[in-house]
Design a protein around this motif. Sequence first.
Motif, PDB file in Angstrom:
ATOM      1  N   MET A  67      45.352  10.238 -33.140  1.00 53.65           N
ATOM      2  CA  MET A  67      44.494   9.933 -31.852  1.00 53.65           C
ATOM      3  C   MET A  67      43.174  10.087 -32.420  1.00 53.65           C
ATOM      4  SD  MET A  67      44.601  11.153 -28.411  1.00 53.65           S
ATOM      5  CE  MET A  67      43.098   9.912 -28.096  1.00 53.65           C
ATOM      6  N   LYS A  68      42.392   9.598 -31.880  1.00 54.84           N
ATOM      7  CA  LYS A  68      40.978   9.613 -32.177  1.00 54.84           C
ATOM      8  C   LYS A  68      39.619   9.444 -31.118  1.00 54.84           C
ATOM      9  CE  LYS A  68      39.074   8.034 -35.795  1.00 54.84           C
ATOM     10  NZ  LYS A  68      38.896   6.900 -37.098  1.00 54.84           N
ATOM     11  N   LEU A  69      39.565  10.837 -30.780  1.00 56.86           N
ATOM     12  CA  LEU A  69      38.113   9.863 -29.279  1.00 56.86           C
ATOM     13  C   LEU A  69      36.584  10.429 -30.010  1.00 56.86           C
ATOM     14  CD1 LEU A  69      38.655  13.485 -27.343  1.00 56.86           C
ATOM     15  CD2 LEU A  69      39.744  11.348 -27.072  1.00 56.86           C
ATOM     16  N   LYS A  70      36.122   9.225 -29.555  1.00 58.67           N
ATOM     17  CA  LYS A  70      34.290   9.015 -29.598  1.00 58.67           C
ATOM     18  C   LYS A  70      33.224   8.743 -29.103  1.00 58.67           C
ATOM     19  CE  LYS A  70      36.529   5.018 -32.888  1.00 58.67           C
ATOM     20  NZ  LYS A  70      35.737   3.357 -33.470  1.00 58.67           N
ATOM     21  N   PHE A  71      32.404   9.754 -29.383  1.00 61.42           N
ATOM     22  CA  PHE A  71      31.296  10.230 -28.659  1.00 61.42           C
ATOM     23  C   PHE A  71      30.078   9.678 -29.445  1.00 61.42           C
ATOM     24  CE2 PHE A  71      34.702  14.026 -28.604  1.00 61.42           C
ATOM     25  CZ  PHE A  71      35.119  13.736 -27.178  1.00 61.42           C
ATOM     26  N   THR A  72      29.065   9.003 -28.229  1.00 53.38           N
ATOM     27  CA  THR A  72      27.682   8.523 -28.109  1.00 53.38           C
ATOM     28  C   THR A  72      26.906   9.737 -28.238  1.00 53.38           C
ATOM     29  OG1 THR A  72      28.653   6.400 -27.683  1.00 53.38           O
ATOM     30  CG2 THR A  72      26.440   6.718 -27.924  1.00 53.38           C
ATOM     31  N   ILE A  73      26.491   9.829 -29.259  1.00 55.63           N
ATOM     32  CA  ILE A  73      25.689  11.245 -29.023  1.00 55.63           C
ATOM     33  C   ILE A  73      23.364  10.912 -28.686  1.00 55.63           C
ATOM     34  CG2 ILE A  73      24.237  13.520 -29.713  1.00 55.63           C
ATOM     35  CD1 ILE A  73      27.344  13.388 -31.367  1.00 55.63           C
ATOM     36  N   PRO A  74      22.987  10.580 -27.696  1.00 57.20           N
ATOM     37  CA  PRO A  74      21.708   9.861 -27.400  1.00 57.20           C
ATOM     38  C   PRO A  74      20.334  10.765 -28.515  1.00 57.20           C
ATOM     39  CG  PRO A  74      22.054  10.505 -24.772  1.00 57.20           C
ATOM     40  CD  PRO A  74      23.282  11.016 -26.937  1.00 57.20           C
ATOM     41  N   SER A  75      19.644  10.265 -28.488  1.00 52.00           N
ATOM     42  CA  SER A  75      18.529  10.615 -29.559  1.00 52.00           C
ATOM     43  C   SER A  75      17.653  11.921 -28.239  1.00 52.00           C
ATOM     44  CB  SER A  75      18.029  10.036 -30.188  1.00 52.00           C
ATOM     45  OG  SER A  75      16.234  10.702 -31.178  1.00 52.00           O
ATOM     46  N   MET A  76      17.643  13.299 -28.786  1.00 53.94           N
ATOM     47  CA  MET A  76      16.401  13.608 -28.085  1.00 53.94           C
ATOM     48  C   MET A  76      17.090  13.899 -26.299  1.00 53.94           C
ATOM     49  SD  MET A  76      14.277  15.092 -30.051  1.00 53.94           S
ATOM     50  CE  MET A  76      12.663  15.324 -30.216  1.00 53.94           C
ATOM     51  N   ASP A  77      17.997  14.237 -25.573  1.00 51.89           N
ATOM     52  CA  ASP A  77      18.362  13.959 -24.363  1.00 51.89           C
ATOM     53  C   ASP A  77      18.761  15.324 -23.919  1.00 51.89           C
ATOM     54  OD1 ASP A  77      18.711  14.049 -22.034  1.00 51.89           O
ATOM     55  OD2 ASP A  77      20.581  11.921 -21.774  1.00 51.89           O
ATOM     56  N   PHE A  78      17.887  16.531 -24.257  1.00 56.36           N
ATOM     57  CA  PHE A  78      18.387  17.476 -23.636  1.00 56.36           C
ATOM     58  C   PHE A  78      19.377  17.649 -22.469  1.00 56.36           C
ATOM     59  CE2 PHE A  78      15.505  18.005 -26.785  1.00 56.36           C
ATOM     60  CZ  PHE A  78      15.849  18.305 -27.703  1.00 56.36           C
ATOM     61  N   SER A  79      18.879  16.762 -21.754  1.00 55.10           N
ATOM     62  CA  SER A  79      20.054  17.334 -20.280  1.00 55.10           C
ATOM     63  C   SER A  79      21.636  17.090 -21.388  1.00 55.10           C
ATOM     64  CB  SER A  79      19.645  16.112 -19.420  1.00 55.10           C
ATOM     65  OG  SER A  79      19.573  14.991 -19.837  1.00 55.10           O
ATOM     66  N   ALA A  80      21.609  15.672 -21.653  1.00 55.80           N
ATOM     67  CA  ALA A  80      22.650  15.171 -22.114  1.00 55.80           C
ATOM     68  C   ALA A  80      23.947  16.677 -22.799  1.00 55.80           C
ATOM     69  CB  ALA A  80      23.366  13.817 -22.592  1.00 55.80           C
ATOM     70  N   ALA A  81      23.324  17.326 -23.254  1.00 53.55           N
ATOM     71  CA  ALA A  81      23.051  18.764 -25.063  1.00 53.55           C
ATOM     72  C   ALA A  81      24.389  19.415 -24.301  1.00 53.55           C
ATOM     73  CB  ALA A  81      22.215  19.417 -24.699  1.00 53.55           C
ATOM     74  N   GLY A  82      25.384  19.371 -25.408  1.00 54.11           N
ATOM     75  CA  GLY A  82      26.498  19.883 -25.262  1.00 54.11           C
ATOM     76  C   GLY A  82      27.608  19.174 -23.914  1.00 54.11           C
ATOM     77  N   LYS A  83      27.569  17.064 -23.626  1.00 55.79           N
ATOM     78  CA  LYS A  83      28.389  16.745 -23.026  1.00 55.79           C
ATOM     79  C   LYS A  83      29.175  16.999 -24.255  1.00 55.79           C
ATOM     80  CE  LYS A  83      28.030  12.850 -19.754  1.00 55.79           C
ATOM     81  NZ  LYS A  83      27.867  11.869 -21.304  1.00 55.79           N
TER      82      LYS A  83
END
Lengths: 142, 467
Positions: free
Chosen positions: A1-17
């Motif tokens: 099973m696979k989980l996918k995550f999108t990681i935005p550039s330079m968005d430190f408020s989303a850090a660790g999400k």
Amino acid sequence: MKLKFTIPSMDFSAAGKASTEAKRFLSRLGLDPGLVKRIAIAMYEGEMNIAIHGGGGGAELEISPEKIELLFKDNGPGIADLELAMTEGYSTASEEVRSMGFGAGMGMPNMKRNADSMDVDSKPGAGTRVVLVFNLAKAEPS
Amino acid sequence: MMGPQVEVHTGAQATNFFHSVYLDKELCIGCTTCVRRCPTQAIRVRNGKAHIAEERCIDCGECIRTCPKGAKKWISDPLAVMGGYDIKIALPAPSLYGQFGADTSPDLVFMALRDIGFDEVFDVAWGAARLGMATKEYLKEAGPRPAISSACPVVVRLVQLRFPSLIPHLVHLRPPFEIAAKELRQRLILKLAEAGDDPVAGQRMTSAEQLHIGVFFISPCTSKVTAIRNPLGYEKTEVDAVFSFQDIYSPLKKAIQKRKATALKSYSELDTEPMFKRIEGLGSGFGWARSDGELEALNVPGAVSVDGIDNLIALLEEIDNGKLGDIPYIEALACPGGCVGGPMVVANPHVARTAIKAVSVNQRTKQGSGILDETTGAGALQPGCEELEGLGWDAELPPKPVMVLDRDLEKALAMAQKLEELTAGLPGLDCGACGAPDCRALAEDIVKGEAELDDCIVRLRKKTADL
């Protein structure tokens, strides 16, 4: 099973999400807490690398009964000198990023330390692809 | 160590789990306020009433604080259990001294406690001060950092359930009330032996071992009621029962008013000599009643204080991601403002905070840094009090994997996959109308066979509209 995550550039408020989400998912599986922590740390470091250096990208967490594979992919500038990038304390992060407490040059070494194996595929101008493997062989469901 | 028990009704006692927090079904209107506030997602509304999953509840009391109908309640021991003991010792939490306003001195509270039926009073602040000294010693030893204070039982339970990899970070020392209770019992035995030589008192003390000694912790918080039933990290409690501030408030307040009306302002004027005179100078111990007080006592450079369950979870999440390793110590308190904000308090937490600050400053200046036990003239916290001997945990604290879908990894994986698919198909509004805290939790309930897809009202409405 696979989980996918999108990681935005330079968005430190989303850090660790992504790391937090991955951890929540893994906690459903009854894996050894130490293993989950290793994955979470590697995930966090990869996430931050993509946000800081990679211009955004994505991560995939693939889980099978034998192993957990963590793939990071970005379309950033690529890594010019991999050996240097793997050196503790070496960082190409900007002054601005460092002033926010990131870019200590521990990201790649931390990923390697926490995974059972690490494979980096990167060329200047062609982005970076990192595959981490965590073996489940010894991790009994607790 | 549990003494005679007065039968108290709680739904939780039907199972192996004791919980202080419970639901009054009559008052519950099924509004889901508590469901969304619960830090371990332990509550669901089913058939119009809230249900608490006992294996997930950590007795933090967050639902008691937020229920608009007062349907979330607690069980603490009724004051009547005191009747079953020969010697009754009150063990007031430091925060008790902040409940009656800044004009009520600790001496008055101390005397009033004796007036309402306690033979002796021993301060939990003593245990806190001792724990503070021991923690400084504990931090000299290597271990995972940051070390996380284990004085708050909610923190320990939360780590056990949601952050099991952080168990080694917890300070493996007993909480202040246990340290105080243990010390008190030891001192009491010595005093009783001394009194055995006294021809008058000796009458009463001849068979100290036959005397039934009751140690009663007066607590601001539900989690400590649970903690003496299910100790965390140690085998055996030294406390016999836990009384809530709310239960003791009214009789104690009356006794304080009475004392205020007399000229008697100090315990030294008491007609009956207390065995344990107030231990003065425990300023640092009283400070533990509020957030930051523990850090002020410890004085460890770079240590961090966190209070309130959401702030606590956010911080633990970061530590769990391998961050904050440069911080030596975390003072971690689940209630806003610390113990003064506990679910069983009476006074407004902010007012109590100011009152307790005044108490800790006064108590500190009274005796300087020398902490004296007037009865013996010897330091109550003597050299040696920083030793960890007898304060450490003696039981394993296992992780509590209550979030696990199935013990078999392959089955759990299949269920997790289904959970993800279901979550993707739900509206993602996290409205709580289905009775689960968010869409993902509903998906989890469906996978476990405890809910149905049609419980989602938003989805059902769309489905009906499509027809």
